[in-house]
Each structure stands twice: as structure tokens, then as C-alpha cells.
Design an enzyme around this catalytic site. Sequence first.
Site, PDB file in Angstrom:
ATOM      1  CD  GLU A 483      -3.520   0.450   1.964  1.00 50.54           C
ATOM      2  OE1 GLU A 483      -4.557   1.182   1.950  1.00 50.54           O
ATOM      3  OE2 GLU A 483      -3.512  -1.007   2.397  1.00 50.54           O
ATOM      4  CD  GLU A 754      -4.336  -0.578   9.530  1.00 54.50           C
ATOM      5  OE1 GLU A 754      -3.680  -1.842   9.325  1.00 54.50           O
ATOM      6  OE2 GLU A 754      -5.601  -0.389   8.182  1.00 54.50           O
TER       7      GLU A 754
HETATM    8  C1  BGC Z   1      -5.089   2.632   4.704  1.00 54.76           C
HETATM    9  C2  BGC Z   1      -6.162   3.770   5.638  1.00 54.76           C
HETATM   10  C3  BGC Z   1      -6.704   4.580   4.669  1.00 54.76           C
HETATM   11  C4  BGC Z   1      -7.914   3.345   4.799  1.00 54.76           C
HETATM   12  C5  BGC Z   1      -9.037   4.276   3.202  1.00 54.76           C
HETATM   13  C6  BGC Z   1      -6.463   1.449   4.275  1.00 54.76           C
HETATM   14  O1  BGC Z   1      -6.507  -0.033   3.111  1.00 54.76           O
HETATM   15  O2  BGC Z   1      -3.898   1.986   5.211  1.00 54.76           O
HETATM   16  O3  BGC Z   1      -5.301   4.568   6.117  1.00 54.76           O
HETATM   17  O4  BGC Z   1      -6.947   5.657   5.004  1.00 54.76           O
HETATM   18  O5  BGC Z   1      -7.587   1.959   3.684  1.00 54.76           O
HETATM   19  O6  BGC Z   1     -10.228   3.867   4.045  1.00 54.76           O
END
Ligand code: BGC
Length: 901
Positions: A483, A754
Site C-alpha cells: 500500500e 492501525e
Molecule cells: C489504509 C487506510 C486508509 C483506508 C481507507 C486503508 O487501506 O491503510 O489507512 O485510510 O484504507 O479507508
Amino acid sequence: MKKLLLLLIFASFLSAAILQAQPLNLRCENLENPIGVDVSAPRFSWQLTGTGRNIQQTAYEITVQAGKQIVWNSGKVNSAQSVMLPYAGKPLQSATQYSWKVRVWTNKGEVSGWSKEAFFYMGFLQPSQWTAAWITPGFTEDSIMRPSPLFRKEFSTTKKIVSAHAFITAHGLYEASINGQRVGDAYLTPGWTSYNKRLQYQVYDVTHLLTKGNNAIGVTLGSGWYRGSIGFSRPNFNIYGKDIGLLFQLKIGYSDGSSQTILSDGTWKTATGAIRYSEIYNGETIDASKEQAGWLMPGFNDAQWTAAKTANFSKSHLIATRNEPVKKHETFAPVKIFTTPKGEQVIDFGQNLVGWVVLKTKAKAGDSIKLYHAEVLDKKGNFYIDNLRGAKCLNTYVFKGSNDAETFEPHFTWQGFRYVKVEGYKRALNAADFTAVALYSDMQKTGTFESSNALINQLQHNIEWGQKGNFLDVPTDCPQRDERLGWTGDAQVFSRTAAFNMNVHNFFVKWLQDVEADQVSGKVPYVIPNVLDTNGVNSTGWSDVATIIPWNMYLAYGDKQILENQFTSMKAYVESIRKSSKNDLWNTGFHFGDWLFYRPEDDNDGNAAVTDKYLIAQCFYAHSTQLLVNAANVLGKKEEAQVYTALLEKIKAAFLKEYVTANGRLVSSTQTAYTLALQFDMLPESLRQQAADRLVLNLSNYGYHLTTGFLGTPYLCHVLTRFGYTDHAYKLLLQESYPSWLYPVKNGATTIWERWDGQKPDGSFQTPGMNSFNHYAYGAIGDWMYRKMVGLDTYEDGPGYQHIKVQPHIGGGFTHASASLQTNYGKLSSGWKLEGNKLTMHVEIPANTTATVYVPAKTVESVTENGKPVNTHTDIKMQGLENGYVVLQVGSGMYVFETEK
Ligand code: BGC
């Protein structure tokens, strides 16, 4: 003679001691001696030293010179401005060095000496000044492995070199060297921007790398963000183009006044070398046996290399770098080397960090060592990589086999890790062979925070490391899985905390321009730079990055220009919501909502903390509109201020009608709903206190656990403090069981997770698809710790800490808490300490600012400063009593307030 000298030294010491102020820490465009400035009126800042009280600048004089020629002398200007003062001299010339200095007059009736000289070097003010050609490899590239291409050029000089500056950029990432020495100490250059619209170049002073005679330039390219895999749109590579490319322009100045340029063109030679594979997510493979020995030095035989091809890629979107580049920072030695139950050889570096491991060891030719990276071990103590999803995070090093140890480190990738699994190492692991290096944008550390509670101090540590790991040229959500994107929601949530810990001014100035560049009819994509689907736009709380961060940066740094630059983007964003709203309600489209809020399994329907997404959207619609009004007011845009104030009233009225009962109950009875409604003033005055009471009731129903996700969390404690419930904010802050900020800390976290329960009490993990252990969003509590617990804040009427507010909130059983902040004016700090009944506050206010200090005390008479009753000090003004505080007006200086609790 000796006596005279001593006398002179003594005299100069005396005058220095008497002199109250001296300008120092000179900055140009917020940077120390920047190289490559491409604005026509760079802005200058300086700070005044001096420990005396109430020092104010009353006038300044600036001189800017090109060599000996003065291009601007401001003369003595009666003004207090010492931050971001724009250049106003003769037009500045591209690729030219300027020096500048300043002196100041103060309210103490003195004039300082001239400051030390600082300098700045101009980039190109017109794209046409790029005369170099874009070049690409002269051979057909392997389409799968895509080994890093090498570019080289030799040239000779006969004259004496006095200056040399290299202007470099790439499609992909580059590492350049001259005569075998690395150019600069920046990594992952040219950084990441919305490449098709804005591509940064860097400028380096390379005078010391060149020699009279033969010289060799060598540049290696990596696929990087440009054409490597990034994001999860399929296909997720070649997003900006499939061709890697180099643009290189070297300007050499000679002692006879002449100059020469060396340009990338078809005479450069290309080949491949040791870097056989390199991808951001997957890591790098280096085969030392494929090294082109000596290719970086003059005299290398490149007859077998192919000539570079020139390409007509655009040069019109080239811009000089605004933010601090990524650099190497802390290094870590292994704290433990062990074998896991599965028999894996693993190193623990003791800190979840972002960067890479440098390996230095000996092995036979053809031996390869593989380094895998992970953030955590599973409950059995095995190496855990499921949460990396598709990212391999693997660096492979193949040895050429030499008598000396070989050193390997990657170039065009990075990993987020605490643990490294080693394969192919033929002996017991030797700790000295492995060094972890943290890489992040080279932002100045500006904040410190410390308290009497070790767990909270560890929380602060984790917040800082979350920031370090995810401020890698762009603000990313996470640094490890496949990501690593500039998620807008995460960035806006954390931005104010970030501005305490480090100077993120230029970091966000740059990124906000990408926000604007990637807006689609005003709508803001989920990630910036946008490498996902362009339909993914305007999710509430994410897209509001367009208004929230400009405003936060304006507050933190007092930079009006950031509002000027972003105003069109802010307005276009609010307009895009207005267009998609009906009857002033934003109740359409997809929204992430209060992302990752607490979902207790044993709640009846598992949904107790769900907040209606359109209720949230309405709150942020109002907030963004409010910020647009604020910006319009700052910029003197009266008409816009009026138009959007009227719109704001309608948005709030629509909110009341749709989401609030007559008695003030919200349709979503959640912590996030009440928090947002209160934070953004969605409720009329008459309904606010009862809403705050409902919020507190909700907290106690959950045993003082928060249930908020990304959007509610940052404001929760602020709202509690605002409505007189700081004691409850402390209960939340100090909660140790899940969900809470300290649950991860108690479980050995070294960064912010997270999810509130990334690793559960039984040692099992949250779902691997969404379980990063380095995600800064929940670290947004740092803002409350600085601004409310210690109480360092800025007033909006003197943004950037020109008018400071110091108001501590004592509680939570803490016996002390202190923080400091390097503001644009100098160091601001405050700390409180409780000893029995005695409360002491140490406050330091920088010169050229004023502060309103709130001392927790019931009467003025009970407060002393420096041992004397506070009301006997002529340099401290009493402002009155307010909610249990004695309110004082002070100027710069050090203060020690004491009172009885
Ligand atoms: C990310 C988040 C992001 C989200 C959107 C995720 O995959 O890691 O931090 O804001 O997607 O909801």
C-alpha cells in the site's frame, strides 16, 4: 599586545552580554541555505536570540548579494516581521547563488550586529533553461525483472573550477555520483509527486566532487513510484509511463569567469549492473558479480555499453524540490538474535522502523543472503508476514566473493520492520554484520514531550516513530504492506500532531500542491498522488484534507501563502460537495466513515459504535466550509467569506433537521457522532452541554474505553476538555485495556498500530488484510497532549505562535508534564510539576512573540513568579480570572510560576 587582545575580547564579550537580541537561524523558504529555489520572491525568516524579557523587534534591515553586487537592500524597515518576509529586490537569476544577512532593532533601543551570512541558490525560473535532453537506456529492457540501468558520461576540464551545480531528475528514482562519490545524501529522489503534472528536480553543489582533468558521471535509475508496482488498481505498474529516464544538467563555473555545461544527451553510455531487480513493495536483488567494476571512475572502458537514446519527455512540468528530501537518520544494532520455534534465524532491532538493513560480511562468490522483513512475531514467536499482503519485502544479496567484507544495502526500495529473517548466512549470525538504518524526510525535530508516566512517554515515542516511518516524502498510511500510499484521511487526522513533533511545513506545502493537481472537478481522491481509480473521490473526512491541512499549517507556521496557494483547491472542494448535496445535505456517495471504529463482538448486533456515514459527512461539510470562510477572512476575500458563511448556516440547519431530535439526541448515539457535532459547532449553544453529557455517559457505559475510529478519535479528548471533562479525557488516555491508546503500549508496541487490537490479548492477530503495526492515525492524540495536557497553543489572531497560549490541564495523577516546540520565532516551552500542594510552571516564550499564560490558581495573590508575587512584576500584565485560572499577559523570556493547588 596580549593585554590589548584580552581587552578587546573582554569588550566584545561585554557588548554581546549587554546586547539583548541577535538574529540567527536564518531560513530561506523555511530551509537552511537551500539549493534550488524556483520562486521569484523567496521568503526570509530569522529568530532573535536573547534571554531578556519582552524583546520585540521594531525594525529590520536585509541585504541580499550576488557575489559582491547588492541586489536588495531593504534599508531600515520599521516592522516586527521576522518570519517569511518576501524578497523585494532586483529580479533573481536562475542558477545563481545569493548570500543574505539581516540586522534588527528592538524595543530595548538597540541594534544588533549583522547576522552570519546565509545563502540560497536559485533553480531554474523558466523550463526553457533546461537544455539537457531526457535520455533512456540504449538497450531493450527486460520487461519483467527490469534491472536498474546505468548511465555514464566522461568529460574533461582544463580550467580551475570555482563552482559546480548538478540539476538532476528522473522518470523513476536516481542515484548519481561523480568520480565515484555519491552526489548528495538524499535518497529516493526525485521524490513522489503527481508526476505527469509536477516532477521535482534536485540541485546539488558538486564543486568538491569535480577535478581539473578527467571526470566521470555515473547515474543509476530505479523504477520507483514512476513505473514500479504501486497501489492496487490493476495493473498497478507503469502508472506514469513505462520508460525510465534521466535528465541531468551540470553547470561548471571557472575562475576566469567562464562556464560550461555538461548535459544528458545521446553521447551518454548505458548498461546494466549489480541491481538486478528493484521494486518498492518487493525489495531489491543485488548481484555483486554483475558489478561493472570501475564504471563510476574516469578511464573506464565503456566500449561495450550502448549509447543512450534521447526522448522527448516533457520538461514543462519540472519544479524545484520544495520539501526536505529523504535522508538516513538513526541506526540500530541488533538487540537480539534468535532462532524461532520454526527454526528461522531472526534479528530483532528493538524498534519498528522504516528504512533498510545494511549488511557487511564475507561470503563465497555466488553465495546469496536473503533478508526478509517483518514488524511482529506471532504468538508462538515465529516470524509473521501475513500482514504484508502481497509485498515480499525481500532483499537478496549475491556475493562476488572477495577477500574483504562486501557491503550491501538497497537503493530504490524500503521496508517497514523490526525483525529481519536471514537466509543463506552460512554461520551463526554475527550482530556486527547487520545495521538497520531509518530513512525519512529530513524534517527538523521541533517538539519534545515528557511526563511523569512512563507509558505515556512510550506512547509519545510511538507517535514520533509512526511519523518518521510514514513521512517518507509523502504522508503514507503505512510503510510495509503493498500500500504505502498518501491516504488523505490519515494525513489530515495526524497533521496537527505532526506539526508539533517535526517541522512539516514544506513537507505539506509540497504535498498540498499534489492534492490540488490531482483534484477531479474539485473532488479529492482517496490517495495523493493518486495512483488509484479516479472515481475514488470525495470520501468524507478523507477529502477534507483539502481544507484541513492548509488551515492546520497556517496555524502552526503562520504562513498566509499556504492559504493563498490552496484557496482555489479549498473552494473547489467545498463547491464539489455543494454540487452533490441535496437540500444542503451531503447524503450521497461512498464514504469510509469512522474507519476502524470499535466493533465489540458481544454487543447485540455488533454495531453499537456505528456512526451514520452521512451524519459524519454533514459535519465535515460544515467544517470544510468553516475553514474556507476562515481562509477567506485571512486573505481579505470578503465576498467569499459572506457567501460561505451563509452556506454554513444552511448546512448546520440541515444537520439539525436531519440528525438531531428536538431534545438534542443525535440519531447515532456514538462517541464519534457527539464528538464531531460538538467539535464543529453543529449544535446550537443551548444543546451543547447536554450533548457533552451524553458523550460522557457513553464513555462510562464502555468503562472509559473509546469506541471511535479514524474520524472521531482526534477530537474526542479536545471536546471533553472544552466542555469541562478533562478528568474523563485523562481516564481515556490512561486506559490500558483494549480499546485504548495504551493497550498497544502495554503490549510492547514501538509505533502506533492501525487498529486498536492489531494483536489481541490472546496473542492472535486482527485480519491480515488490514493490520499494519505502523499507521500514525491514532497517534493524533499527540495534539491533545501538547495543546491541552501541557498546554502549548497558538491563537488564530497570531498564528504560527506569534501570539502564544499556554494553558496546562493538570490531572490524571500526573506529577509533571512538559513540552517544547521550536517555533518560527524560537523555542517555546512549558512544563508543570506538582510536589505535594505546590504547583510549579516553567515557561519559556521566544523573542518577538507575546503569550497569554493560564496559571491554574483561584486568586492572583496565590501566584508567584520567580519567588515574588506575580502582581508585583511590572513586565507581567494581569488579565483576570477564568475558570480556575489566573490569566496573564507576558512577552518573551523565562518564567517560573508557583502556586498552591
Ligand atoms: C489504509 C487506510 C486508509 C483506508 C481507507 C486503508 O487501506 O491503510 O489507512 O485510510 O484504507 O479507508
